[in-house]
Design a protein around this motif. Sequence first.
Motif, short mmCIF file in Angstrom:
data_model
loop_
_atom_site.label_atom_id
_atom_site.label_comp_id
_atom_site.label_asym_id
_atom_site.label_seq_id
_atom_site.Cartn_x
_atom_site.Cartn_y
_atom_site.Cartn_z
N UNK A 25 -10.56 36.77 21.07
CA UNK A 25 -9.49 36.29 20.31
C UNK A 25 -9.42 34.90 19.90
N UNK A 26 -9.87 33.79 20.86
CA UNK A 26 -10.01 32.42 20.53
C UNK A 26 -11.00 32.37 19.47
N UNK A 27 -12.11 32.83 19.31
CA UNK A 27 -12.87 32.94 18.17
C UNK A 27 -12.37 33.22 16.97
N UNK A 28 -11.75 34.18 16.85
CA UNK A 28 -11.02 34.62 15.49
C UNK A 28 -9.73 33.66 15.36
N UNK A 29 -9.12 33.07 16.17
CA UNK A 29 -8.16 32.22 15.99
C UNK A 29 -8.31 30.83 15.47
N UNK A 56 -17.16 22.11 7.91
CA UNK A 56 -16.49 22.82 8.91
C UNK A 56 -16.79 24.21 9.50
N UNK A 57 -17.71 24.93 8.55
CA UNK A 57 -18.17 26.37 8.95
C UNK A 57 -19.24 25.93 9.91
N UNK A 58 -19.94 24.93 9.69
CA UNK A 58 -20.87 24.60 10.49
C UNK A 58 -20.52 24.55 12.07
N UNK A 59 -19.53 23.35 12.06
CA UNK A 59 -18.66 23.18 13.26
C UNK A 59 -18.21 24.60 13.85
N UNK A 60 -17.65 25.21 13.34
CA UNK A 60 -17.18 26.54 13.87
C UNK A 60 -18.31 27.29 14.40
N UNK A 61 -19.53 27.18 13.76
CA UNK A 61 -20.50 28.09 14.42
C UNK A 61 -21.14 27.32 15.68
N UNK A 62 -21.32 26.14 15.72
CA UNK A 62 -21.42 25.24 16.92
C UNK A 62 -20.51 25.71 17.96
N UNK A 63 -19.44 25.50 17.65
CA UNK A 63 -18.44 25.59 18.71
C UNK A 63 -18.22 27.14 19.23
N UNK A 96 -23.07 31.10 8.31
CA UNK A 96 -22.49 30.53 9.45
C UNK A 96 -21.51 31.66 10.03
N UNK A 97 -20.81 32.18 9.17
CA UNK A 97 -19.85 33.16 9.46
C UNK A 97 -20.64 34.47 9.97
N UNK A 98 -21.60 35.06 9.42
CA UNK A 98 -22.38 35.85 9.71
C UNK A 98 -23.11 35.97 11.20
N UNK A 99 -23.56 34.74 11.60
CA UNK A 99 -24.03 34.33 12.99
C UNK A 99 -22.88 34.35 13.73
N UNK A 100 -21.63 33.80 13.39
CA UNK A 100 -20.53 33.88 14.23
C UNK A 100 -19.79 35.31 14.73
N UNK A 101 -19.85 36.09 13.43
CA UNK A 101 -19.57 37.51 13.63
C UNK A 101 -20.52 38.10 14.65
N UNK A 102 -22.06 38.21 14.41
CA UNK A 102 -22.90 38.58 15.34
C UNK A 102 -22.58 38.22 16.92
N UNK A 103 -22.30 37.02 16.96
CA UNK A 103 -22.08 36.46 18.31
C UNK A 103 -20.67 37.03 18.84
N UNK A 104 -19.77 37.02 18.09
CA UNK A 104 -18.49 37.53 18.36
C UNK A 104 -18.43 39.04 18.81
N UNK A 105 -19.11 39.69 18.01
CA UNK A 105 -19.17 41.28 18.50
C UNK A 105 -20.20 41.34 19.84
N UNK A 106 -20.63 40.50 20.33
CA UNK A 106 -21.59 40.71 21.59
C UNK A 106 -20.80 39.99 22.81
N UNK A 107 -19.58 39.39 22.45
CA UNK A 107 -18.89 38.48 23.40
C UNK A 107 -18.25 39.90 24.41
#
Length: 310
Positions: free
Chosen positions: A235-239, A118-125, A217-228
């Motif tokens: 907001x969608x990423x966090x939700x 599920x974490x990998x799925x969120x990373x790709x999404x 996965x969440x480290x990469x997500x956070x890195x990507x989110x902060x560059x949005x």
Amino acid sequence: MAMKNDSSVIEFILMGLTDKPELQPPLCFLLLVNYVVTVMGNLSLINLICLNSHLHTPMYFFLFNLSFIDLCYSFVIIPKMLMSFLSERNIISFAGCMNQLFFYCFFVSSECYVLTAMACDRYVAICKPLLYTVTMSCRVCSLLMSGSYMMGFACVMVLTECTIRLIFCDSNIINHYMCDTLPLLQLSCSSTYSSQLVVSIIAFKVIIVSSLIIFLSYTLILFNVFHMSSSKGLSKAFSTCGSHIITVGLFYGFGMLTHVKPSSAGFVDQGKFFSVFYTNVVPMLNPLIYSLRNRDVKLAVKKTLKRITG
């Protein structure tokens, strides 16, 4: 599963959650309520995902499997716990104990891998949205789930085989409400060094490796989110990640507190207390977490209710 053991013990007595008579009626009632809510909640979520086509996505496919696993291991643990409150001696046969250990460990280890998927799925999404449909295809999702169950099965086969080989002499009282690895190792009168080594290796493989993948996965997500640049995308990423982060935090948090090796009677009781949250409360909360924080599930509830009443 064939069980050959040279022990003189043919059955175990589970001490249960508490030996204080005044606490048993309220605990029994709370446990019964917990069981009903867990079964109803997970069954409802499974049915919602099956009946609503807009939930036929990779994220909900994984959530379907998570609910299925939570439902199954509540069936493995809670009925026997309820029996401990209703009978003077909560007896479980050697074969019954090994079966409970097998299915409990199988579903728990499988859940670790499902949460990782599920974490990998969120990373790709979130990080690769344009490639999401291609990357998380039906075939890939099926392979991830099959792999989760197969790895869980492989781990638990080794773990159960090691436990079956233990020799139990005169004492057959397990200081727990279920058959778990650590209480059985403590009860054995044979050498447990090799079994403890195997348990440690499997725990490292299942918990540490899956935790590292989730963390990465969440480290990469956070890195990507902060560059949005878009606040809507942020907001969608966090939700979309919020529910999964809460589930992972509860599951791994209470799991680690439960399986820290106890060194005294006080710590054994503390371990039992934390394991109640791990085995009973978390499976009950998962459907609520994903329902209350999720617009898609709320919409599915409305559609289903409209179908029933209409």
